[in-house]
Design a protein around this motif. Sequence first.
Motif, PDB file in Angstrom:
ATOM      1  N   TYR A 287       0.839  -1.213   0.000  1.00 16.36           N
ATOM      2  CA  TYR A 287       0.000   0.000   0.000  1.00 16.36           C
ATOM      3  C   TYR A 287       0.862   1.246   0.000  1.00 16.36           C
ATOM      4  CZ  TYR A 287      -4.559  -2.186   0.449  1.00 16.36           C
ATOM      5  OH  TYR A 287      -5.703  -2.882   0.191  1.00 16.36           O
TER       6      TYR A 287
ATOM      7  N   TYR B  73       2.307  10.306  -9.762  1.00 14.93           N
ATOM      8  CA  TYR B  73       1.523  10.574 -10.972  1.00 14.93           C
ATOM      9  C   TYR B  73       0.653  11.820 -10.827  1.00 14.93           C
ATOM     10  CZ  TYR B  73       3.057   6.103 -12.808  1.00 14.93           C
ATOM     11  OH  TYR B  73       3.835   5.079 -13.276  1.00 14.93           O
TER      12      TYR B  73
ATOM     13  N   TYR C  29     -11.403  10.971 -20.533  1.00 12.78           N
ATOM     14  CA  TYR C  29     -10.789   9.890 -19.776  1.00 12.78           C
ATOM     15  C   TYR C  29     -11.555   9.610 -18.497  1.00 12.78           C
ATOM     16  CZ  TYR C  29      -7.408   7.342 -16.970  1.00 12.78           C
ATOM     17  OH  TYR C  29      -6.797   6.410 -16.175  1.00 12.78           O
TER      18      TYR C  29
ATOM     19  N   LEU D  85      -0.525  -4.155  -7.623  1.00 12.77           N
ATOM     20  CA  LEU D  85      -1.939  -3.829  -7.770  1.00 12.77           C
ATOM     21  C   LEU D  85      -2.787  -5.093  -7.883  1.00 12.77           C
ATOM     22  CD1 LEU D  85      -3.236  -1.107  -7.770  1.00 12.77           C
ATOM     23  CD2 LEU D  85      -3.159  -1.070 -10.245  1.00 12.77           C
TER      24      LEU D  85
ATOM     25  N   VAL E  52      -6.024  -5.452  -3.889  1.00 13.14           N
ATOM     26  CA  VAL E  52      -5.831  -4.170  -3.217  1.00 13.14           C
ATOM     27  C   VAL E  52      -7.143  -3.402  -3.164  1.00 13.14           C
ATOM     28  CG1 VAL E  52      -4.862  -1.907  -3.715  1.00 13.14           C
ATOM     29  CG2 VAL E  52      -3.384  -3.903  -3.705  1.00 13.14           C
ATOM     30  N   ARG E  53      -7.362  -2.695  -2.064  1.00 18.40           N
ATOM     31  CA  ARG E  53      -8.568  -1.870  -1.979  1.00 18.40           C
ATOM     32  C   ARG E  53      -8.424  -0.650  -2.889  1.00 18.40           C
ATOM     33  NH1 ARG E  53      -9.803  -1.078   4.219  1.00 18.40           N
ATOM     34  NH2 ARG E  53      -8.544  -2.950   4.444  1.00 18.40           N
TER      35      ARG E  53
ATOM     36  N   ILE F  66      -6.816   3.724  -8.044  1.00 23.15           N
ATOM     37  CA  ILE F  66      -5.361   3.792  -8.226  1.00 23.15           C
ATOM     38  C   ILE F  66      -5.002   3.631  -9.703  1.00 23.15           C
ATOM     39  CG2 ILE F  66      -3.164   2.715  -7.605  1.00 23.15           C
ATOM     40  CD1 ILE F  66      -4.401   1.873  -4.979  1.00 23.15           C
ATOM     41  N   ARG F  67      -5.674   2.677 -10.370  1.00 25.14           N
ATOM     42  CA  ARG F  67      -5.433   2.482 -11.807  1.00 25.14           C
ATOM     43  C   ARG F  67      -5.724   3.749 -12.580  1.00 25.14           C
ATOM     44  NH1 ARG F  67      -8.689  -2.712 -12.673  1.00 25.14           N
ATOM     45  NH2 ARG F  67     -10.165  -1.074 -13.142  1.00 25.14           N
ATOM     46  N   THR F  68      -6.841   4.385 -12.254  1.00 21.41           N
ATOM     47  CA  THR F  68      -7.211   5.608 -12.952  1.00 21.41           C
ATOM     48  C   THR F  68      -6.127   6.671 -12.786  1.00 21.41           C
ATOM     49  OG1 THR F  68      -9.495   5.081 -12.460  1.00 21.41           O
ATOM     50  CG2 THR F  68      -9.050   7.313 -13.206  1.00 21.41           C
ATOM     51  N   ILE F  69      -5.593   6.774 -11.561  1.00 19.98           N
ATOM     52  CA  ILE F  69      -4.550   7.777 -11.312  1.00 19.98           C
ATOM     53  C   ILE F  69      -3.273   7.434 -12.082  1.00 19.98           C
ATOM     54  CG2 ILE F  69      -3.015   8.714  -9.541  1.00 19.98           C
ATOM     55  CD1 ILE F  69      -5.338   8.459  -7.569  1.00 19.98           C
ATOM     56  N   TYR F  70      -2.909   6.159 -12.134  1.00 10.24           N
ATOM     57  CA  TYR F  70      -1.672   5.768 -12.814  1.00 10.24           C
ATOM     58  C   TYR F  70      -1.743   5.986 -14.325  1.00 10.24           C
ATOM     59  CZ  TYR F  70       0.045   3.400  -8.608  1.00 10.24           C
ATOM     60  OH  TYR F  70       0.494   3.123  -7.356  1.00 10.24           O
ATOM     61  N   LEU F  71      -2.957   5.899 -14.862  1.00  8.21           N
ATOM     62  CA  LEU F  71      -3.081   5.901 -16.317  1.00  8.21           C
ATOM     63  C   LEU F  71      -3.441   7.249 -16.942  1.00  8.21           C
ATOM     64  CD1 LEU F  71      -4.708   2.584 -17.442  1.00  8.21           C
ATOM     65  CD2 LEU F  71      -3.329   3.999 -18.912  1.00  8.21           C
ATOM     66  N   TYR F  72      -3.886   8.208 -16.094  1.00  6.80           N
ATOM     67  CA  TYR F  72      -4.399   9.430 -16.732  1.00  6.80           C
ATOM     68  C   TYR F  72      -3.364  10.191 -17.570  1.00  6.80           C
ATOM     69  CZ  TYR F  72      -2.306  13.016 -13.779  1.00  6.80           C
ATOM     70  OH  TYR F  72      -1.407  13.853 -13.187  1.00  6.80           O
TER      71      TYR F  72
ATOM     72  N   GLY G 237       2.148   4.045 -16.685  1.00  8.72           N
ATOM     73  CA  GLY G 237       0.834   3.556 -16.272  1.00  8.72           C
ATOM     74  C   GLY G 237       0.214   2.647 -17.328  1.00  8.72           C
TER      75      GLY G 237
END
Lengths: 293, 297
Positions: free
Chosen positions: A21, A31, A275, B100, B104-105, B110-116, B176
């Motif tokens: 975490y 990011y 997005y 990930l 994971v909660r 988190i995915r959205t943040i990594y990929l934007y 990402g």
Amino acid sequence: MSVATQDTAIRTGRVTRTLIYLILILFALFYMLPLYVMAVNSVKPLDEITGGGMMNLPKVFTLEPWAKAWSYAQIGVDPTGLQPYFWNSIKMVVPAVAISTVLGALNGYVLTKWRFRGDTILFGLMLFACFIPFQIVLIPMARMLGLMGMAGSTGGLVLVHVVYGIGFTTLYFRNYYAVFPTELIRAAQIDGAGFFQIFWRILLPSSGPIAVVSIIWQFTNIWNDFLFGASFAGADSQPMTVALNNLVQSSTGVKEYNVHFAGAILAALPTLLVYVVAGRYFVRGLMAGSVKG
Amino acid sequence: MAQAANADFKTRLQSLLPKLVLSPSLALVLVFVYGFIFFSVYLSFTDSRLLPSYGWVGWENYSKLWRLSHWKTSLTNMGIFAALYISVCTVLGLGLAIFLDQKVRAEGMIRTIYLYPMALSFIVTGTAWKWFLDPGIGLENVLQTWGWATFEFDWIKNRDFAIYTVVLAAVWQTSGFVMAMFLAGLRGIENEILKAAQMDGASNWNLYRRIIIPQLRPAFLSAFVILSHLAIKTFDLVIALTGGGPGRATELPATFMYSYTFSRNQMGIGAASATIMLMTIAAIMIPYLYAELREKK
């Protein structure tokens, strides 16, 4: 994301989980950092930034940089702000996305349901076109647009983006239609349905998801393009990315970082919005362009 | 008789229609991609300068190109950039995907943040990092005002280190996406094998090293192909972040081609450099696309 199928069977202990975490949150901060910097500094007066407070929240909140970036910052020779360029981008993106998606759908239909000898090679030729370094077409394209009387026009940019977008849109629809039952098509044919009738009545009604993928992909790519815009746009057809670059790189006067940040967010807003609203489809398009369907 | 002929015409039209529908796109691609490639390659053998000209000069542009220190700098930079960009993106993407994947909660968030960042223009990314890394107002200044008086971070203005800031911004933008590719691969791995190995007492480390990571080969291949073609095409990011500078410290083949063709009026040399870029990408993409399209049948 559309690929989430199953959870891993790996089990982890408490210490490992805490560490995981921690690392995940750390990277989330990494990011987010540039977005935070842009957002916070776009609503500060300039002296707060130059005074070394780039990471701080604004002491004085102002929307002035946004107003300036949008409507009266100096870009090129005129103090027009980014506004006219925003509309230039819209005027370029909408027709280019529409045309390339329609062509992609038709091509995908032909390449999967009306197969003929050599169709895979033709598709391969179209697909390779997406990956070429566009430097290789810049010189002849400039000549061609000149010959066609489209140099420096929005129409010329639309043409360019359609040509170099067809490969991807065709790829999406081809992969999507490939798993569509061909028996349905044959049955309709026996009932006397023609080429366009089958497309219109049978395939198109179920093409919603892939059309969204194609539209989002094309929209993002074309909106974000810089190379073609910088090479082929005229004074009154320059897209947002080129204008933003001109704003940031202009060497005259004081560097107004807050205005630059506001401008950058303005340029990013449409694609970011897409997005956030339809991220799932965006990721699907991204993946389809690289990994097998 | 007339009716039969009419029906015959209709069936022939129906059988021609698919090809008719495909042909406009095909014509566009043949002319604007392959015709243009041919034209550019041809120009690289001519004495073109400000405008295309058709005096044949053989390999002269290529031999001139390879003698230019500007071109050698671009290639060296490309080597450093591509090696670091591809390896850091791959390691980071794989690591984040594995983490990930541990139930994971808030995974979706988190995915959205990594990929934007992937949705942003390189010009926006370049602008953000340009000012964040600027010693005058960015990170260096911030840490100094926070009390770390001796902190120095002037990479973006430093000839020896500027190329690494391009790597940093590019990794930020695409890692990402690589993470998403590996995550998709991880989600496709059969749990049965893992459970069996767990019964035999295999540690998590060994499960990843011996079973999971070897099964991700297709994802590694895709990541490599996508990242290497993105690396070779990198242009906007350099323009926005450093403008190729300081000096020529961050020039890449794409920026080299642009300046030789459009500002230095050396179109022949520009076309030669574009041809080399194309050949490099073709060497990577063509085998990959060939394998992808063949397997599908």
